[in-house]
Motif scaffolding. Structure first.
Motif, PDB file in Angstrom:
ATOM      1  N   TYR A  89       0.780  -1.195  -0.311  1.00  0.00           N
ATOM      2  CA  TYR A  89       0.142   0.127   0.067  1.00  0.00           C
ATOM      3  C   TYR A  89       0.722   1.137   0.181  1.00  0.00           C
ATOM      4  O   TYR A  89       0.698   2.266  -0.845  1.00  0.00           O
ATOM      5  N   GLU A  90       1.992   1.300   0.765  1.00  0.00           N
ATOM      6  CA  GLU A  90       2.823   2.305   1.018  1.00  0.00           C
ATOM      7  C   GLU A  90       3.379   2.710  -0.537  1.00  0.00           C
ATOM      8  O   GLU A  90       3.712   3.786  -0.719  1.00  0.00           O
ATOM      9  N   ALA A  91       3.835   1.615  -1.031  1.00  0.00           N
ATOM     10  CA  ALA A  91       4.559   1.570  -2.243  1.00  0.00           C
ATOM     11  C   ALA A  91       3.675   2.219  -3.467  1.00  0.00           C
ATOM     12  O   ALA A  91       4.115   3.055  -4.150  1.00  0.00           O
ATOM     13  N   ILE A  92       2.442   1.804  -3.339  1.00  0.00           N
ATOM     14  CA  ILE A  92       1.396   2.514  -4.556  1.00  0.00           C
ATOM     15  C   ILE A  92       1.311   3.919  -4.138  1.00  0.00           C
ATOM     16  O   ILE A  92       1.343   4.915  -5.067  1.00  0.00           O
ATOM     17  N   LYS A  93       1.262   4.216  -2.941  1.00  0.00           N
ATOM     18  CA  LYS A  93       1.073   5.653  -2.474  1.00  0.00           C
ATOM     19  C   LYS A  93       2.309   6.388  -3.025  1.00  0.00           C
ATOM     20  O   LYS A  93       2.099   7.800  -3.448  1.00  0.00           O
TER      21      LYS A  93
END
Length: 537
Positions: free
Chosen positions: A425-429
């Protein structure tokens, strides 16, 4: 505590032993609609309890602080605050006892970037018209007709408000007595109306260039909402001095002046009913708060699909909610910089960045493949708009970039806990954040290397903090069908249950505030009629 770390939280933390009933009304949600209704009723002598599940009051008008920076989450700009006799300004002055102060954004309110072409959206009706003619001199007649259409549509807006608070028969009579009949085209789709005036697609794109303020491109939105937004900002762009949190801070004392209260961390589990009549609410901790008048500012989907304890009672509204749609979800990048807005040459003007004038085609391409160019990126410079920012947060500046998400973009993390959604999730953000930063650097290359901090909020953040399940930021979609729903009004068919906020009237701070006013008028009896006369005439 330094100036840069001062909390922007507002409201009083809920505890059962802090309740001080009986209350004349309970309001679920402290967005501007709920606060407006509460303040107006308080001024009529009513004791109001506002219950907010978030840690701070204000809904989309709240601000938050992180790493020594402060950002608003929804108050990017408001129109017509420079005229103390405008309806919007009169309502704000009424609910804040005149304590809210406003800073003008100047002549150029918005700047449209359509591919490699740039257009200014300026304040002042004549200046706006003249600027369009300057850009499109061969379209002078179409532009003048467009300005007339905007003005004529005010009759539809007025009728919309009247229909919300009066019985159908009385509304019909009053509408006939009011000056000007609503034009036939008022609730046509925006693009349909504009293309009846001109075939110049670039001109149409400029006229409709603020469509992000309601979340629907012109081929889908009603001309009613387009007209309201266009005219709102023709009357100037303004920002609250002291930041967005000043809105709730200025209204809460008015609510408290009549022994009312605004509680935070106050999650409502159910609206209680007995034999089809509203009887109060039950909190998540099990505490029951009795009251024969409950006003929901939680949106129609939450109100009728989640909050009412009697499923049979809510069933008719389950069917009605199938006639409306949730509005768009967005992501917002909050940026902090270690220099002042003046040092960084940040403008007050908002940027609307579009790949081309073909809004719908760009949206379709993005929805098909979210790696396609962003169909819309909106950049706001709050630290440049607020003249008090430098005193409150010295030596720093902030920027916000908003972009639409594709449907279901973050659905796989829907059931995860805020702040603990994992590395994927943090990578997509992070990847999305870089796309937004690229848009900023394309327009302001001198900012590259100046950013100290940034973080991205997504639709999941909106769902977590504001209770909107799909992360919808404008409540209901403002398409023509939405404006045909006669049940979207303050008084419901369930005795004692009322609605307020943006689903009652329209989106945005002022739209939700108008919804709040109409609910107070409906509940206020003779005093309500006096309020309507003072605010709306």
């Amino acid at each position: 505590m330094s100036k840069s770390s001062v909390s922007v939280r507002t409201g009083r933390r809920y505890r059962p032993n802090r309740l001080n009933g009986p209350y004349d009304a309970i309001i679920i949600g402290s967005g501007i609609g709920g606060l407006t209704t509460a303040a107006c009723l308080a001024k009529m002598g009513k004791k109001i309890c506002v219950l907010e599940q978030h840690y701070t009051a204000g809904g989309f008008t709240h601000a938050y602080e992180r790493n020594g920076y402060e950002w608003d989450v929804g108050v990017h700009y408001l129109g017509e605050m420079g005229n103390p006799h405008s309806i919007s300004r009169k309502i704000f002055d009424h609910i804040s006892d005149g304590s809210l102060q406003w800073a003008s954004m100047g002549t150029e309110v918005d700047r449209l970037h359509l591919g490699d072409k740039t257009f200014e959206i300026v304040s002042g009706r004549k200046a706006y018209r003249d600027k369009l003619v300057e850009y499109f001199p061969e379209e002078k007649d179409a532009i003048d007709k467009y300005m007339t259409y905007l003005q004529q549509s005010n009759a539809a807006i007025r009728k919309l408000a009247i229909d919300k608070i009066l019985p159908r028969t009385a509304s019909s009579i009053l509408s006939k007595l009011a000056p000007g009949e609503p034009p036939e085209y008022a609730n046509f789709k925006t693009r349909e109306v504009l293309e009846s005036l001109t075939k110049n697609q670039q001109l149409i794109a400029v006229m409709a260039g603020q469509w992000g303020d309601n979340g629907l491109p012109p081929a889908e939105s009603s001309f009613i909402i387009h007209s309201m937004i266009a005219q709102h900002y023709m009357r100037g762009g303004f920002y609250p001095i002291g930041g967005a949190s000043q809105i709730a801070r200025s209204i809460i004392p008015v609510i408290q002046s009549s022994d009312g209260e605004v509680f935070t961390y106050a999650s409502v589990k159910n609206i209680l009913t007995d034999k089809g009549i509203t009887r109060g609410v039950v909190m998540e901790d099990g505490t029951e708060i009795p009251c024969n008048t409950v006003i929901s500012n939680a949106g129609v989907f939450n109100t009728f699909n989640k909050l009412i304890d009697d499923v049979t009672l809510a069933q008719p509204y389950h069917e009605k909610t199938t006639q409306v749609e949730r509005s768009a979800a967005s992501a917002c990048l909050y940026i902090g910089l270690q220099k002042s807005a003046q040092e960084l040459r940040l403008p007050k003007t908002n940027f609307w960045i579009y790949p081309s004038e073909n809004y719908e085609a760009d949206m379709a391409a993005y929805h098909k493949d979210n790696s396609a160019d962003l169909p819309l990126a909106y950049i706001s410079f709050p630290s440049a708009k607020d003249p008090s920012f430098a005193d409150r947060v010295p030596g720093k500046a902030t920027i916000e970039i908003v972009a639409l998400e594709t449907p279901g973009m973050f659905d796989q993390w829907k059931d995860t806990e805020w702040g603990k959604r994992g590395k994927d999730y943090e990578a997509i953000k992070e990847a999305f954040s870089q796309r937004l930063l690229k848009k900023l650097y394309e327009k302001m290359p001198h900012l590259e290397g100046q950013i100290d901090y940034y973080e991205l909020s997504t639709s999941l953040s909106t769902a977590h903090f504001c209770g909107y399940e799909a992360g919808e930021i404008y409540g209901l979609n403002h398409n023509p069908q939405r404006f045909e729903q006669d049940w979207l009004k303050p008084q419901t068919d369930i005795p004692g249950l009322y609605l307020t906020g943006q689903d009652v009237m329209t989106c945005g701070v002022v739209g939700a505030m108008m919804g709040g006013l109409l609910t107070a008028v409906k509940l206020g009896g003779l005093k309500g009629l006096g309020l309507a006369k003072a605010m709306l005439l």
